[in-house]
Motif scaffolding. Sequence first.
Motif, mmCIF file in Angstrom:
data_model
loop_
_atom_site.group_PDB
_atom_site.id
_atom_site.type_symbol
_atom_site.label_atom_id
_atom_site.label_comp_id
_atom_site.label_asym_id
_atom_site.label_seq_id
_atom_site.Cartn_x
_atom_site.Cartn_y
_atom_site.Cartn_z
ATOM 1 N N ILE A 271 1.819 28.813 16.404
ATOM 2 C CA ILE A 271 1.731 27.773 17.422
ATOM 3 C C ILE A 271 2.544 26.532 17.070
ATOM 4 O O ILE A 271 2.506 25.540 17.791
ATOM 5 C CB ILE A 271 0.269 27.360 17.677
ATOM 6 N N PHE A 272 3.272 26.603 15.979
ATOM 7 C CA PHE A 272 3.983 25.419 15.504
ATOM 8 C C PHE A 272 4.834 24.800 16.599
ATOM 9 O O PHE A 272 4.786 23.602 16.840
ATOM 10 C CB PHE A 272 4.855 25.776 14.297
ATOM 11 N N ARG A 273 5.600 25.633 17.298
ATOM 12 C CA ARG A 273 6.594 25.095 18.223
ATOM 13 C C ARG A 273 5.970 24.414 19.437
ATOM 14 O O ARG A 273 6.629 23.638 20.118
ATOM 15 C CB ARG A 273 7.554 26.199 18.670
ATOM 16 N N ILE A 274 4.692 24.682 19.705
ATOM 17 C CA ILE A 274 4.051 24.047 20.853
ATOM 18 C C ILE A 274 3.072 22.964 20.432
ATOM 19 O O ILE A 274 2.313 22.446 21.258
ATOM 20 C CB ILE A 274 3.327 25.072 21.742
ATOM 21 N N ALA A 275 3.079 22.641 19.156
ATOM 22 C CA ALA A 275 2.144 21.646 18.634
ATOM 23 C C ALA A 275 2.845 20.329 18.346
ATOM 24 O O ALA A 275 4.060 20.290 18.100
ATOM 25 C CB ALA A 275 1.491 22.165 17.352
ATOM 26 N N ASP A 276 2.074 19.271 18.399
ATOM 27 C CA ASP A 276 2.548 17.969 17.955
ATOM 28 C C ASP A 276 2.279 17.867 16.456
ATOM 29 O O ASP A 276 1.206 18.253 15.982
ATOM 30 C CB ASP A 276 1.827 16.841 18.675
ATOM 31 N N ILE A 277 3.231 17.324 15.739
ATOM 32 C CA ILE A 277 3.112 17.200 14.292
ATOM 33 C C ILE A 277 3.234 15.729 13.918
ATOM 34 O O ILE A 277 4.090 15.020 14.453
ATOM 35 C CB ILE A 277 4.210 17.976 13.545
ATOM 36 N N ALA A 278 2.395 15.316 12.992
ATOM 37 C CA ALA A 278 2.419 13.912 12.586
ATOM 38 C C ALA A 278 2.294 13.788 11.074
ATOM 39 O O ALA A 278 1.772 14.682 10.406
ATOM 40 C CB ALA A 278 1.293 13.141 13.266
ATOM 41 N N TRP A 279 2.780 12.675 10.590
ATOM 42 C CA TRP A 279 2.558 12.273 9.197
ATOM 43 C C TRP A 279 1.624 11.068 9.207
ATOM 44 O O TRP A 279 1.861 10.105 9.944
ATOM 45 C CB TRP A 279 3.860 11.915 8.506
ATOM 46 N N TYR A 280 0.592 11.154 8.402
ATOM 47 C CA TYR A 280 -0.319 10.048 8.178
ATOM 48 C C TYR A 280 -0.239 9.677 6.697
ATOM 49 O O TYR A 280 0.252 10.446 5.882
ATOM 50 C CB TYR A 280 -1.760 10.449 8.509
ATOM 51 N N ARG A 281 -0.758 8.512 6.385
ATOM 52 C CA ARG A 281 -0.855 8.130 4.979
ATOM 53 C C ARG A 281 -2.142 7.356 4.744
ATOM 54 O O ARG A 281 -2.686 6.732 5.655
ATOM 55 C CB ARG A 281 0.352 7.305 4.537
ATOM 56 N N GLN A 282 -2.580 7.436 3.509
ATOM 57 C CA GLN A 282 -3.785 6.716 3.121
ATOM 58 C C GLN A 282 -3.593 6.114 1.740
ATOM 59 O O GLN A 282 -3.385 6.850 0.761
ATOM 60 C CB GLN A 282 -5.006 7.634 3.132
ATOM 61 N N ALA A 283 -3.645 4.803 1.702
ATOM 62 C CA ALA A 283 -3.542 4.082 0.437
ATOM 63 C C ALA A 283 -4.952 3.859 -0.105
ATOM 64 O O ALA A 283 -5.924 3.863 0.655
ATOM 65 C CB ALA A 283 -2.832 2.754 0.663
ATOM 66 N N PRO A 284 -5.072 3.652 -1.411
ATOM 67 C CA PRO A 284 -6.395 3.433 -2.004
ATOM 68 C C PRO A 284 -7.135 2.284 -1.330
ATOM 69 O O PRO A 284 -6.582 1.198 -1.150
ATOM 70 C CB PRO A 284 -6.071 3.107 -3.458
ATOM 71 N N GLY A 285 -8.367 2.544 -0.936
ATOM 72 C CA GLY A 285 -9.178 1.510 -0.332
ATOM 73 C C GLY A 285 -8.860 1.207 1.117
ATOM 74 O O GLY A 285 -9.432 0.290 1.700
ATOM 75 N N LYS A 286 -7.959 1.970 1.700
ATOM 76 C CA LYS A 286 -7.565 1.723 3.096
ATOM 77 C C LYS A 286 -7.820 2.957 3.947
ATOM 78 O O LYS A 286 -7.955 4.064 3.445
ATOM 79 C CB LYS A 286 -6.093 1.329 3.174
ATOM 80 N N GLN A 287 -7.859 2.733 5.255
ATOM 81 C CA GLN A 287 -8.038 3.849 6.174
ATOM 82 C C GLN A 287 -6.739 4.622 6.330
ATOM 83 O O GLN A 287 -5.643 4.090 6.146
ATOM 84 C CB GLN A 287 -8.496 3.329 7.544
ATOM 85 N N ARG A 288 -6.900 5.891 6.693
ATOM 86 C CA ARG A 288 -5.727 6.697 6.975
ATOM 87 C C ARG A 288 -5.045 6.160 8.232
ATOM 88 O O ARG A 288 -5.700 5.837 9.209
ATOM 89 C CB ARG A 288 -6.131 8.156 7.174
ATOM 90 N N GLU A 289 -3.717 6.073 8.176
ATOM 91 C CA GLU A 289 -2.984 5.518 9.305
ATOM 92 C C GLU A 289 -1.830 6.426 9.702
ATOM 93 O O GLU A 289 -1.248 7.120 8.862
ATOM 94 C CB GLU A 289 -2.435 4.124 8.959
ATOM 95 N N LEU A 290 -1.512 6.394 10.983
ATOM 96 C CA LEU A 290 -0.384 7.170 11.496
ATOM 97 C C LEU A 290 0.924 6.548 11.028
ATOM 98 O O LEU A 290 1.113 5.337 11.148
ATOM 99 C CB LEU A 290 -0.419 7.215 13.019
ATOM 100 N N VAL A 291 1.816 7.377 10.528
ATOM 101 C CA VAL A 291 3.141 6.929 10.112
ATOM 102 C C VAL A 291 4.165 7.292 11.177
ATOM 103 O O VAL A 291 4.933 6.443 11.630
ATOM 104 C CB VAL A 291 3.534 7.555 8.773
ATOM 105 N N ALA A 292 4.179 8.558 11.568
ATOM 106 C CA ALA A 292 5.152 9.025 12.557
ATOM 107 C C ALA A 292 4.640 10.305 13.194
ATOM 108 O O ALA A 292 3.918 11.074 12.556
ATOM 109 C CB ALA A 292 6.513 9.272 11.910
#
Length: 117
Positions: free
Chosen positions: A28-49
């Motif tokens: 299903i890769f080609r029909i899915a949206d893909i994102a990169w998130y990041r999480q720094a120590p002590g912080k919430q996970r956030e959307l990067v791209a």
Amino acid sequence: QVHLVESGGGSVQAGGSLRLSCVASGDIFRIADIAWYRQAPGKQRELVARITSGGRTNYADSVKGRFTISRDNAKNTVSLQMNSLKPEDTAVYYCNLESVTYRVNNWGQGTQVTVSS
């Protein structure tokens, strides 16, 4: 079942570059949206791209002009090119695959990015 495997993390000095890759299993890769998130120590996970199945992209304001997300549907791979890295980019970076149609929302195990000043 979709499995995501990230690679490409590491340690660099400020101003340097890294390229992260995420390889997905399944059909299903080609029909899915893909994102990169990041999480720094002590912080919430956030959307990067994020890149949609149609190729549209969006970025967090903090990385616009420095990071580029791309996908290769033939290889089930999404990449994140990170340039002009800053210490505040230090985090664990996670790949996320989402398909509303197939009710899938999966995460990779994460890859550490450390930027020193």
